[in-house]
Design an enzyme around this catalytic site. Structure first.
Site, mmCIF file in Angstrom:
data_model
loop_
_atom_site.group_PDB
_atom_site.id
_atom_site.type_symbol
_atom_site.label_atom_id
_atom_site.label_comp_id
_atom_site.label_asym_id
_atom_site.label_seq_id
_atom_site.Cartn_x
_atom_site.Cartn_y
_atom_site.Cartn_z
ATOM 1 N N SER A 141 14.874 21.464 -16.581
ATOM 2 C CA SER A 141 13.671 22.366 -16.888
ATOM 3 C C SER A 141 14.226 23.547 -17.338
ATOM 4 C CB SER A 141 12.951 22.395 -15.616
ATOM 5 O OG SER A 141 12.181 23.498 -15.884
ATOM 6 N N HIS A 185 0.834 -1.241 0.063
ATOM 7 C CA HIS A 185 0.015 -0.138 -0.087
ATOM 8 C C HIS A 185 0.746 1.175 -0.090
ATOM 9 C CE1 HIS A 185 -3.325 -2.772 1.092
ATOM 10 N NE2 HIS A 185 -2.468 -3.379 2.147
ATOM 11 N N LYS A 188 15.692 21.653 -11.220
ATOM 12 C CA LYS A 188 15.227 20.283 -11.667
ATOM 13 C C LYS A 188 16.145 19.438 -12.202
ATOM 14 C CE LYS A 188 11.175 19.340 -11.475
ATOM 15 N NZ LYS A 188 9.910 19.630 -12.057
ATOM 16 N N GLU A 197 10.068 7.866 -17.216
ATOM 17 C CA GLU A 197 8.630 8.601 -17.449
ATOM 18 C C GLU A 197 8.152 8.107 -18.719
ATOM 19 O OE1 GLU A 197 8.512 12.514 -14.478
ATOM 20 O OE2 GLU A 197 9.309 12.753 -16.694
#
Ligand code: ARG
Length: 471
Positions: free
Chosen positions: A291, A170, A297, A304
């Site tokens: 970024s 979980h 970043k 991804e």
């Protein structure tokens, strides 16, 4: 590009179409564009030629064409192949697909013998054969790619056979595990992916040629000979089935969708672990991007995209299933739509496997953060319960005792192992000094010492078995 196609189209008259005798007017320009597949199926060329050579050799062996014809066909096809490889071959939209383009080029080179090549054959059994020949290579490449990735996983797992991390259920800290053990879970998934691909390859490695358009052919063909020449394990035993089903393409895409799903889950974990909130791992800069607006970043673009591309492969699976579901026997032009999803599936999994194997080699692990996260999560609570059970307490009672102890530790903002013996004995007098060895993270993982367990010793044994299996 469109202009170019138009030019090529209008410079040829209707007589260039393979079926032109039956028609009173040329096919409309838009229809030609709509029905042509040559832009994408030309990547089957090499396999189309391989199939044609075997077919021609069989025709000659059976005296259906002459030896002289075979000799010029073989020579002509070799030249066509060279032209294609050299990039000098002119693909014509008017000639619809890879098969008609190659046949026409051959005939232009060698004359009538080229026109005899198609004896006892149809594009329907031809294309079914080409795709299988192509897909065989793809399956082999994909399996090799998976094995390479498995090797990266095993190497990383070996370095981290005893690195402690929190195991989650979980997404809540559950029990401590070793990072090596966690990685080996992906090795297992990929092991099944290999068997799925190999199994599907075995099932589709049957020769469709001989089915002709749908009913077989009246020429005295020798299908076994063609199967042998092309390395098929056997023959498709029903001509209607041979030209019409694309279940093998669906199976391959389903196996690919599962493979991508496994890599997508892995990616999701890498993304989480690499986020500053977890800081379990760092992904090498060469697999990340920055970024344009936020200078701090470092984005995990590769995992991804793997997660994103999984959607596209799943989509291809649905496309192919939908393509098939309403088709009556035998061949329908719908089947031409099998190629783009299939090609894109193959391209996607092959490049993903390659980049993934490399990316894993560029991962650095922040062991301290992993350990700290396991330490803070009361990950050894089950070990305390098991300790009480081993001293004679029923499990349900032990569960309750530990729940109270955890509540107490939460109030004191400390770990179970940081409570004093007196503290712990408040909850059960059965607890004695030896409890502290089971409350440590190392003690917890070491105690799960059976096949499939997380103990470092078992992880090393599993890696040894795996390395033997894939060598
Ligand atoms: N380009 C076609 C395909 O990919 C080849 C078979 C065409 N056969 C036909 N009868 N129109 O399926």
């Amino acid at each position: 590009m469109q202009e170019n196609n138009k030019q090529k189209t209008s410079s040829l008259n209707a007589k260039t179409e393979a079926w032109s005798g039956r028609f009173n007017e040329p096919v409309a320009e838009l229809v030609k564009r709509y029905t042509a597949s040559v832009d994408f199926d030309q990547r089957l060329a090499e396999f189309d030629i391989q199939g044609s050579v075997a077919h021609a050799q069989m025709l000659a062996a059976q005296d259906i064409i002459s030896q002289e014809d075979l000799t010029v066909i073989e020579k002509g096809l070799a030249e066509v192949k060279q032209d294609i490889q050299a990039g000098t071959f002119e693909w014509l939209l008017d000639l619809e697909d890879v098969h008609l383009n190659i046949e026409k080029a051959l005939t232009d080179k060698i004359g009538d013998a080229g026109k005899r090549l198609h004896t006892g054959r149809s594009r329907n059994d031809q294309v079914a054969t080409d795709i299988r020949l192509w897909l065989r290579v793809v399956c082999d490449d994909a399996i090799a790619g998976i094995v390479k990735l498995q090797t990266s996983i095993l190497d990383l797992a070996e370095q981290h056979a005893d690195t402690i991390m929190p195991g989650f259920t979980h997404l809540q800290v559950a029990q401590p595990v070793t990072f090596g053990h966690h990685l080996l879970a992906y090795y297992e998934m990929l092991k099944r992916d290999v068997t799925r691909l190999a199994d599907c390859r075995k099932r589709f490695n049957q020769l469709p040629l001989g089915a002709a358009a749908l009913a077989g052919t009246s020429y005295p063909i020798d299908r076994e000979m063609v199967a042998k020449l092309l390395g098929f394990d056997g023959l498709c035993e029903n001509s209607l089935d041979a030209v019409s089903d694309r279940d093998f393409a669906i199976e391959f895409t389903a196996a690919s969708a599962l493979l991508m799903t496994h890599l997508s889950r892995f990616s999701e974990e890498l993304i989480l672990w690499a986020s500053p909130r977890f800081s379990f791992i760092e992904i090498a800069d060469r697999f990340c991007t920055g970024s344009s607006i936020m200078p701090q970043k470092k984005n995990p673009d590769v995992p991804e995209l793997v997660r994103g591309k999984t959607g596209r492969v799943n989509g291809h699976l649905v496309s192919l299933l939908t393509l098939m579901k309403g088709q009556p026997l035998a061949y329908n032009k719908d089947n031409q739509e099998d190629k783009e999803p299939l090609f894109d599936t193959a391209d996607t999994i092959l490049v993903t496997l390659e980049i993934y194997a490399d990316m894993l080699r560029g991962i650095t692990v922040n062991k301290d953060n992993m350990r700290q996260a396991a330490f803070e999560g009361y990950a050894t609570a089950t070990d305390l319960a098991d300790y009480l059970v081993k001293k004679g307490m029923p499990f349900r009672d032990a569960h309750e005792v530990v729940a109270l102890a955890v509540k107490h530790a939460v109030q004191k903002s400390c770990d179970l192992s940081e409570l004093t013996l007196e503290n712990l004995q408040q909850f059960s007098k059965t607890i004695t000094e030896d409890v502290f060895s089971v409350l440590t993270l190392e003690g917890s993982v070491a105690s799960r010492n059976h096949i499939g367990g997380t103990a470092p010793q078992q992880v090393l044994l599993a890696i040894k078995r795996a390395k033997q299996a894939i060598s």
